[in-house]
Design a protein around this motif. Structure first.
Motif, PDB file in Angstrom:
ATOM      1  N   PRO A  53       0.809  -1.235   0.000  1.00  0.00           N
ATOM      2  CA  PRO A  53       0.000   0.000   0.000  1.00  0.00           C
ATOM      3  C   PRO A  53       0.832   1.270   0.000  1.00  0.00           C
ATOM      4  CG  PRO A  53      -0.068  -1.055   2.149  1.00  0.00           C
ATOM      5  CD  PRO A  53       0.593  -2.023   1.224  1.00  0.00           C
ATOM      6  N   SER A  54       1.987   1.255   0.664  1.00  0.00           N
ATOM      7  CA  SER A  54       2.794   2.479   0.682  1.00  0.00           C
ATOM      8  C   SER A  54       3.313   2.809  -0.709  1.00  0.00           C
ATOM      9  CB  SER A  54       3.958   2.352   1.677  1.00  0.00           C
ATOM     10  OG  SER A  54       4.885   1.362   1.273  1.00  0.00           O
ATOM     11  N   LYS A  55       3.723   1.797  -1.462  1.00  0.00           N
ATOM     12  CA  LYS A  55       4.208   2.061  -2.816  1.00  0.00           C
ATOM     13  C   LYS A  55       3.064   2.424  -3.750  1.00  0.00           C
ATOM     14  CE  LYS A  55       7.925   1.245  -0.838  1.00  0.00           C
ATOM     15  NZ  LYS A  55       7.343   1.182   0.495  1.00  0.00           N
ATOM     16  N   ALA A  56       1.876   1.901  -3.473  1.00  0.00           N
ATOM     17  CA  ALA A  56       0.711   2.298  -4.261  1.00  0.00           C
ATOM     18  C   ALA A  56       0.381   3.768  -4.055  1.00  0.00           C
ATOM     19  CB  ALA A  56      -0.488   1.429  -3.893  1.00  0.00           C
ATOM     20  N   LEU A  57       0.645   4.278  -2.878  1.00  0.00           N
ATOM     21  CA  LEU A  57       0.458   5.710  -2.612  1.00  0.00           C
ATOM     22  C   LEU A  57       1.585   6.539  -3.224  1.00  0.00           C
ATOM     23  CD1 LEU A  57      -0.571   5.634   1.172  1.00  0.00           C
ATOM     24  CD2 LEU A  57      -2.082   6.041  -0.787  1.00  0.00           C
ATOM     25  N   ASP A  82      -5.278  13.496  -8.208  1.00  0.00           N
ATOM     26  CA  ASP A  82      -6.604  13.034  -7.814  1.00  0.00           C
ATOM     27  C   ASP A  82      -6.432  12.065  -6.648  1.00  0.00           C
ATOM     28  OD1 ASP A  82      -9.091  11.867  -7.527  1.00  0.00           O
ATOM     29  OD2 ASP A  82      -9.469  11.692  -9.679  1.00  0.00           O
ATOM     30  N   ALA A  83      -6.496  12.608  -5.443  1.00  0.00           N
ATOM     31  CA  ALA A  83      -6.222  11.800  -4.259  1.00  0.00           C
ATOM     32  C   ALA A  83      -7.200  10.640  -4.115  1.00  0.00           C
ATOM     33  CB  ALA A  83      -6.252  12.672  -3.010  1.00  0.00           C
ATOM     34  N   ALA A  84      -8.463  10.875  -4.440  1.00  0.00           N
ATOM     35  CA  ALA A  84      -9.452   9.810  -4.308  1.00  0.00           C
ATOM     36  C   ALA A  84      -9.115   8.641  -5.233  1.00  0.00           C
ATOM     37  CB  ALA A  84     -10.843  10.350  -4.610  1.00  0.00           C
ATOM     38  N   ALA A  85      -8.639   8.960  -6.441  1.00  0.00           N
ATOM     39  CA  ALA A  85      -8.260   7.905  -7.379  1.00  0.00           C
ATOM     40  C   ALA A  85      -7.034   7.153  -6.884  1.00  0.00           C
ATOM     41  CB  ALA A  85      -8.001   8.499  -8.759  1.00  0.00           C
ATOM     42  N   VAL A  86      -6.104   7.864  -6.284  1.00  0.00           N
ATOM     43  CA  VAL A  86      -4.919   7.209  -5.731  1.00  0.00           C
ATOM     44  C   VAL A  86      -5.321   6.250  -4.615  1.00  0.00           C
ATOM     45  CG1 VAL A  86      -2.775   7.575  -4.445  1.00  0.00           C
ATOM     46  CG2 VAL A  86      -3.350   9.073  -6.369  1.00  0.00           C
ATOM     47  N   LEU A  87      -6.231   6.672  -3.753  1.00  0.00           N
ATOM     48  CA  LEU A  87      -6.667   5.799  -2.666  1.00  0.00           C
ATOM     49  C   LEU A  87      -7.401   4.579  -3.208  1.00  0.00           C
ATOM     50  CD1 LEU A  87      -7.834   8.348   0.057  1.00  0.00           C
ATOM     51  CD2 LEU A  87      -5.614   7.229  -0.192  1.00  0.00           C
ATOM     52  N   ARG A  88      -8.169   4.761  -4.277  1.00  0.00           N
ATOM     53  CA  ARG A  88      -8.835   3.599  -4.892  1.00  0.00           C
ATOM     54  C   ARG A  88      -7.804   2.637  -5.475  1.00  0.00           C
ATOM     55  NH1 ARG A  88     -12.455   7.641  -6.739  1.00  0.00           N
ATOM     56  NH2 ARG A  88     -11.470   7.648  -8.808  1.00  0.00           N
ATOM     57  N   HIS A  89      -6.763   3.197  -6.086  1.00  0.00           N
ATOM     58  CA  HIS A  89      -5.687   2.351  -6.616  1.00  0.00           C
ATOM     59  C   HIS A  89      -5.002   1.595  -5.480  1.00  0.00           C
ATOM     60  CE1 HIS A  89      -2.065   1.084  -8.686  1.00  0.00           C
ATOM     61  NE2 HIS A  89      -1.327   1.792  -7.872  1.00  0.00           N
ATOM     62  N   ARG A  90      -4.758   2.275  -4.365  1.00  0.00           N
ATOM     63  CA  ARG A  90      -4.175   1.618  -3.180  1.00  0.00           C
ATOM     64  C   ARG A  90      -5.059   0.463  -2.729  1.00  0.00           C
ATOM     65  NH1 ARG A  90      -4.840   3.867   1.940  1.00  0.00           N
ATOM     66  NH2 ARG A  90      -7.009   3.926   1.254  1.00  0.00           N
ATOM     67  N   ASP A  91      -6.371   0.697  -2.684  1.00  0.00           N
ATOM     68  CA  ASP A  91      -7.292  -0.360  -2.260  1.00  0.00           C
ATOM     69  C   ASP A  91      -7.237  -1.557  -3.208  1.00  0.00           C
ATOM     70  OD1 ASP A  91      -7.997   1.411  -0.292  1.00  0.00           O
ATOM     71  OD2 ASP A  91      -9.966   1.898  -1.135  1.00  0.00           O
ATOM     72  N   TYR A  92      -7.115  -1.275  -4.497  1.00  0.00           N
ATOM     73  CA  TYR A  92      -7.005  -2.347  -5.492  1.00  0.00           C
ATOM     74  C   TYR A  92      -5.735  -3.165  -5.264  1.00  0.00           C
ATOM     75  CZ  TYR A  92      -5.790  -4.524  -9.958  1.00  0.00           C
ATOM     76  OH  TYR A  92      -5.401  -5.411 -10.921  1.00  0.00           O
ATOM     77  N   MET A  93      -4.630  -2.480  -4.969  1.00  0.00           N
ATOM     78  CA  MET A  93      -3.354  -3.168  -4.792  1.00  0.00           C
ATOM     79  C   MET A  93      -3.345  -4.068  -3.562  1.00  0.00           C
ATOM     80  SD  MET A  93      -1.509  -2.552  -7.377  1.00  0.00           S
ATOM     81  CE  MET A  93       0.054  -3.217  -6.788  1.00  0.00           C
ATOM     82  N   VAL A  94      -4.168  -3.759  -2.575  1.00  0.00           N
ATOM     83  CA  VAL A  94      -4.237  -4.621  -1.385  1.00  0.00           C
ATOM     84  C   VAL A  94      -5.486  -5.496  -1.409  1.00  0.00           C
ATOM     85  CG1 VAL A  94      -2.884  -3.018   0.006  1.00  0.00           C
ATOM     86  CG2 VAL A  94      -5.383  -2.839   0.031  1.00  0.00           C
TER      87      VAL A  94
END
Length: 489
Positions: A53-57, A82-94
């Motif tokens: 998750p840290s690298k996804a951020l 787009d912070a919301a999109a980054v957080l969604r990407h983080r969620d996908y990665m985990v």
């Protein structure tokens, strides 16, 4: 294989993070019945609250910084991340913190998974409290491997038990971007999270007791990170510590942080990035004569040295040798072979480069810090060499002078350093700081681990135009220094 009613296995593994998974994979592949015990998510800290998750951020943040500085591309960068999109990407990665994929892998590898909290209960014995409230007793014919990792170490602050705070887990899994964040610490977690959250729109204040960041890397690299953080808007406060933290208006209110000098900071969240502690406080170490909550000392086969019988192994963070996922997985591969060979009555191969010995932990431990700029380091730093009394020749080169780096960024700022053993003419350490240097690190790791001489490295030709040409420039700088000093080359 063992039927479900038989609670005796060849190998018991406590902890199903990357380290435990690798131990279990190797022992199961060797034909040993193996059970792995996990109280949280299969995949562990790295998969859900640390590395992934840290690298996804961080990756979107670093990519945004590179794009905004590149001619012809910078003009297209017209707004904030787009912070919301980054957080969604983080969620996908985990995988939205769902471990079914990893559970499926464990099953496919022929490993038995038992969910619950495992504790040692004497030699080769483990009891497991399951989520259903049952107690399962396990016995190992050959080995128990402790792979329980670490947790955040917290500062000794009054009222901490009632303060809602962040550790690395909350920092990497937060659902919202905080308006203001205070970070206590100066290491990898502190600097990476400062990099990520500042770019996502948070006002970050980083408080460090020392005079700089990342005290274990070369100072030129840590200073580059500090400069970039300041430029980005992070408030760096060195030479200070935290005296008190409280939320006077309740757990959902603002956090008021008082520093050692009496100054105060008001924020929405406070992150304690103050180190790691072994997750061994409640795993029954006392039943085998070890102190709970301590690091477990091992030899180079990762066998616990204070336990008779060569049945207890401590792998990964819990042995305190190198708190890095890739080193833990390396240790796990060694341990899997050690357990299998001992079970088969095969003499261990523990020579300098034997298959049953963890040589790399002493020689070349690579690490990447995914800040802006990235830092990649392996082997000794110049300060390490000085402390050890080792004579080294320090060779520096500005990465921005390399054609491949200019292709990467016309205003590339970065530096490379190697430490050369003047007698053996081998490389003892390497540090790179700059955009994209993470991918340079493995070549340095191979050079150090393989003890490749300078003379041979001359014949390892880097492709043009790539950043890897930095190797040629470092060798040329070393040669020119020798020529100017009359040493020849």
């Amino acid at each position: 294989m063992t039927d479900e009613n038989d609670k005796t296995y060849d190998v018991i593994v406590l902890g199903a993070g990357p380290v435990g998974e690798n131990v279990a994979d190797r022992t199961a592949a060797a034909g040993l019945s193996t059970v792995i015990v996990e109280s949280e998510l299969v995949g562990g800290e790295c998969s859900y609250w640390a590395c992934e998750p840290s690298k996804a951020l961080l990756r979107p943040v670093l990519l945004y910084g590179e794009a905004s500085r590149f001619p012809g591309v910078s003009a297209a960068v017209t707004g904030p991340i787009d912070a919301a999109a980054v957080l969604r990407h983080r969620d996908y990665m985990v995988a939205d913190w769902n471990d079914q994929g990893q559970v499926d892998w464990v099953t496919s590898a022929g490993i038995t998974l038992l969910r619950g909290h495992g504790r040692l209960a004497g030699a080769r014995r483990v009891t497991v409290e399951t989520p259903e409230g049952e107690t399962v007793e396990l016995t190992a014919r050959h080995a128990v491997a402790v792979c329980t990792g670490t947790r955040a170490a917290l500062p000794p602050l009054a009222g901490l038990d009632t303060l809602r705070y962040w550790t690395s887990r909350e920092a990497t899994s937060a659902e919202q971007v905080p308006g203001r964040l205070v970070i206590l610490g100066a290491g990898v977690v502190a600097t990476e999270m400062a990099t990520a959250w500042q770019a996502l729109g948070t006002q970050v204040t980083l408080v460090a007791r020392g005079s700089g960041l990342l005290g274990r890397v070369e100072s030129f690299a840590s200073e580059m990170v500090a400069d970039r953080l300041r430029t980005a808007g992070v408030d760096l406060r060195f030479g200070s510590g935290i005296q008190m933290a409280e939320r006077p208006d309740g757990p959902d209110g603002e956090v008021h942080v008082t520093l050692a000098d009496g100054s105060r900071i008001v924020a929405d969240e406070v992150l304690f990035a103050t180190g790691r502690a072994p997750r061994t406080d409640d795993i029954g170490l006392d039943t085998v004569g070890l102190a709970p909550g301590t690091w477990i000392t091992t030899d180079d086969t990762f066998t616990a040295t204070e336990i008779d019988g060569e049945w207890l192994y401590a792998v990964g963070d819990v042995n305190h040798r190198a708190l890095l996922t890739h080193q833990g997985k390396y240790q796990a591969r060694i341990v899997g072979g050690v357990i299998a060979d001992r079970a088969a009555g095969i003499a261990l191969d523990t020579g300098a480069w034997g298959r049953n010995v963890g040589t790399a932990d002493h020689l070349a431990v690579p690490q990447v810090v995914f800040t802006d700029p990235e830092i990649g380091a392996v082997g000794l730093s110049s300060e390490d060499a000085a402390r050890a009394g080792r004579t080294v020749e320090v060779v520096d080169y500005e990465i921005g002078h390399v054609a491949g780096a200019i292709q990467f960024d016309p205003k590339y700022v970065g530096r490379a350093r190697i430490l050369v053993d003047p007698e053996r003419r081998t490389i003892l350490g390497a540090t790179f700081a700059g955009a994209g240097v993470a991918e340079l690190l493995h070549s340095a790791t191979i050079a150090i681990t393989g003890e490749v001489t300078i003379d041979r490295l001359w014949h390892a030709v880097p492709s043009f135009p790539t950043i890897s040409e930095i190797w040629l420039r470092l060798l040329e700088a070393y040669r020119d220094r020798k020529a100017n000093s009359g040493g020849g080359e």
